[in-house]
Design a protein around this motif. Sequence first.
Motif, PDB file in Angstrom:
ATOM      1  N   MET A  82       0.844  -1.163   0.000  1.00  0.00           N
ATOM      2  CA  MET A  82       0.000   0.000   0.000  1.00  0.00           C
ATOM      3  C   MET A  82       0.897   1.236   0.000  1.00  0.00           C
ATOM      4  N   ASN A  83       0.676   2.151  -0.918  1.00  0.00           N
ATOM      5  CA  ASN A  83       1.487   3.346  -1.034  1.00  0.00           C
ATOM      6  C   ASN A  83       0.748   4.593  -0.577  1.00  0.00           C
ATOM      7  N   ASP A  84      -0.232   4.440   0.284  1.00  0.00           N
ATOM      8  CA  ASP A  84      -0.972   5.594   0.788  1.00  0.00           C
ATOM      9  C   ASP A  84      -0.121   6.367   1.788  1.00  0.00           C
ATOM     10  N   THR A  85      -0.343   7.667   1.843  1.00  0.00           N
ATOM     11  CA  THR A  85       0.313   8.503   2.835  1.00  0.00           C
ATOM     12  C   THR A  85      -0.625   8.638   4.024  1.00  0.00           C
ATOM     13  N   MET A  86      -0.245   8.024   5.136  1.00  0.00           N
ATOM     14  CA  MET A  86      -1.062   8.078   6.343  1.00  0.00           C
ATOM     15  C   MET A  86      -0.566   9.230   7.213  1.00  0.00           C
ATOM     16  N   ILE A  87      -1.501   9.879   7.904  1.00  0.00           N
ATOM     17  CA  ILE A  87      -1.173  11.034   8.729  1.00  0.00           C
ATOM     18  C   ILE A  87      -1.987  10.971  10.008  1.00  0.00           C
ATOM     19  N   THR A  88      -1.351  11.351  11.106  1.00  0.00           N
ATOM     20  CA  THR A  88      -2.033  11.499  12.389  1.00  0.00           C
ATOM     21  C   THR A  88      -1.566  12.814  12.985  1.00  0.00           C
ATOM     22  N   PHE A  89      -2.508  13.624  13.450  1.00  0.00           N
ATOM     23  CA  PHE A  89      -2.145  14.920  14.020  1.00  0.00           C
ATOM     24  C   PHE A  89      -3.167  15.335  15.059  1.00  0.00           C
ATOM     25  N   SER A  90      -2.765  16.288  15.887  1.00  0.00           N
ATOM     26  CA  SER A  90      -3.681  16.866  16.863  1.00  0.00           C
ATOM     27  C   SER A  90      -3.890  18.325  16.502  1.00  0.00           C
ATOM     28  N   GLY A  91      -5.049  18.847  16.871  1.00  0.00           N
ATOM     29  CA  GLY A  91      -5.331  20.242  16.578  1.00  0.00           C
ATOM     30  C   GLY A  91      -6.663  20.646  17.164  1.00  0.00           C
ATOM     31  N   TRP A  92      -7.145  21.793  16.727  1.00  0.00           N
ATOM     32  CA  TRP A  92      -8.388  22.376  17.227  1.00  0.00           C
ATOM     33  C   TRP A  92      -9.360  22.535  16.063  1.00  0.00           C
ATOM     34  N   VAL A  93     -10.615  22.177  16.281  1.00  0.00           N
ATOM     35  CA  VAL A  93     -11.639  22.296  15.242  1.00  0.00           C
ATOM     36  C   VAL A  93     -11.885  23.782  14.992  1.00  0.00           C
ATOM     37  N   GLY A  94     -11.750  24.189  13.731  1.00  0.00           N
ATOM     38  CA  GLY A  94     -11.795  25.602  13.392  1.00  0.00           C
ATOM     39  C   GLY A  94     -13.157  26.145  13.027  1.00  0.00           C
ATOM     40  N   GLY A  95     -14.140  25.307  12.855  1.00  0.00           N
ATOM     41  CA  GLY A  95     -15.478  25.757  12.480  1.00  0.00           C
ATOM     42  C   GLY A  95     -16.478  24.653  12.744  1.00  0.00           C
ATOM     43  N   ASN A  96     -17.697  24.892  12.374  1.00  0.00           N
ATOM     44  CA  ASN A  96     -18.736  23.882  12.557  1.00  0.00           C
ATOM     45  C   ASN A  96     -18.521  22.711  11.609  1.00  0.00           C
ATOM     46  N   VAL A  97     -18.829  21.522  12.073  1.00  0.00           N
ATOM     47  CA  VAL A  97     -18.777  20.327  11.232  1.00  0.00           C
ATOM     48  C   VAL A  97     -19.957  20.389  10.272  1.00  0.00           C
ATOM     49  N   GLU A  98     -19.683  20.182   8.997  1.00  0.00           N
ATOM     50  CA  GLU A  98     -20.740  20.193   7.979  1.00  0.00           C
ATOM     51  C   GLU A  98     -21.087  18.756   7.625  1.00  0.00           C
ATOM     52  N   LEU A  99     -22.315  18.360   7.913  1.00  0.00           N
ATOM     53  CA  LEU A  99     -22.786  17.004   7.616  1.00  0.00           C
ATOM     54  C   LEU A  99     -23.637  17.054   6.360  1.00  0.00           C
ATOM     55  N   GLY A 100     -23.383  16.118   5.447  1.00  0.00           N
ATOM     56  CA  GLY A 100     -24.170  16.055   4.220  1.00  0.00           C
ATOM     57  C   GLY A 100     -24.383  14.617   3.790  1.00  0.00           C
ATOM     58  N   ARG A 101     -25.083  14.461   2.675  1.00  0.00           N
ATOM     59  CA  ARG A 101     -25.340  13.132   2.099  1.00  0.00           C
ATOM     60  C   ARG A 101     -25.117  13.198   0.600  1.00  0.00           C
ATOM     61  N   THR A 102     -24.594  12.116   0.065  1.00  0.00           N
ATOM     62  CA  THR A 102     -24.449  12.011  -1.377  1.00  0.00           C
ATOM     63  C   THR A 102     -25.816  11.733  -1.986  1.00  0.00           C
ATOM     64  N   ALA A 103     -25.888  11.724  -3.304  1.00  0.00           N
ATOM     65  CA  ALA A 103     -27.151  11.438  -3.993  1.00  0.00           C
ATOM     66  C   ALA A 103     -27.673  10.042  -3.657  1.00  0.00           C
ATOM     67  N   THR A 104     -26.773   9.134  -3.294  1.00  0.00           N
ATOM     68  CA  THR A 104     -27.185   7.772  -2.937  1.00  0.00           C
ATOM     69  C   THR A 104     -27.458   7.608  -1.443  1.00  0.00           C
ATOM     70  N   GLY A 105     -27.321   8.702  -0.656  1.00  0.00           N
ATOM     71  CA  GLY A 105     -27.653   8.651   0.759  1.00  0.00           C
ATOM     72  C   GLY A 105     -26.491   8.391   1.695  1.00  0.00           C
ATOM     73  N   THR A 106     -25.283   8.301   1.191  1.00  0.00           N
ATOM     74  CA  THR A 106     -24.120   8.062   2.041  1.00  0.00           C
ATOM     75  C   THR A 106     -23.759   9.336   2.802  1.00  0.00           C
ATOM     76  N   SER A 107     -23.603   9.227   4.117  1.00  0.00           N
ATOM     77  CA  SER A 107     -23.267  10.376   4.957  1.00  0.00           C
ATOM     78  C   SER A 107     -21.797  10.748   4.799  1.00  0.00           C
ATOM     79  N   PHE A 108     -21.534  12.064   4.826  1.00  0.00           N
ATOM     80  CA  PHE A 108     -20.155  12.551   4.872  1.00  0.00           C
ATOM     81  C   PHE A 108     -20.119  13.806   5.729  1.00  0.00           C
ATOM     82  N   ALA A 109     -18.966  14.050   6.331  1.00  0.00           N
ATOM     83  CA  ALA A 109     -18.779  15.246   7.152  1.00  0.00           C
ATOM     84  C   ALA A 109     -17.471  15.918   6.732  1.00  0.00           C
ATOM     85  N   ASN A 110     -17.508  17.240   6.668  1.00  0.00           N
ATOM     86  CA  ASN A 110     -16.325  18.038   6.376  1.00  0.00           C
ATOM     87  C   ASN A 110     -16.035  18.934   7.564  1.00  0.00           C
ATOM     88  N   LEU A 111     -14.765  19.064   7.907  1.00  0.00           N
ATOM     89  CA  LEU A 111     -14.354  19.973   8.951  1.00  0.00           C
ATOM     90  C   LEU A 111     -12.930  20.445   8.699  1.00  0.00           C
TER      91      LEU A 111
END
Length: 132
Positions: free
Chosen positions: A1-30
């Motif tokens: 596997m050639n994926d770049t994995m990352i782990t970090f700590s920090g502070w949430v900078g804004g509200n979490v945006e929850l949405g759904r794809t056209a097929t109903g799959t949930s996703f969140a952006n922050l």
Amino acid sequence: MNDTMITFSGWVGGNVELGRTATGTSFANLRVGSTPRRLKDGTWEDQETVWYSVKAWRTLAENVAASVHRGQPVLVSGRLVAETWERADGSTATRHVVLATAIGHDLSRGRAEFSRPASPENVQEARPEAAA
């Protein structure tokens, strides 16, 4: 596997945006800001804050949206990917996004309480009429 994995700590900078794809799959952006500190001449100095775009999918997205809020300290682990798109003027743009596999509160900075959402099977068993 050639994926770049990352782990970090920090502070949430804004509200979490929850949405759904056209097929109903949930996703969140922050957005999560991480400010490194360095010891220089016996004094801690803050370095420049690095802002990460973080995306979570499915159950993780639902749990993050219900649990994580602006200003809270978090730990994020996931895969670093590049998202490329075409702008209205025809040029291309790229941004780096962390596709989260885990997000949680940073307990070195406070306390949290864990609760597991009830599964449909557990809800059915808990109802008195189900036992009859």
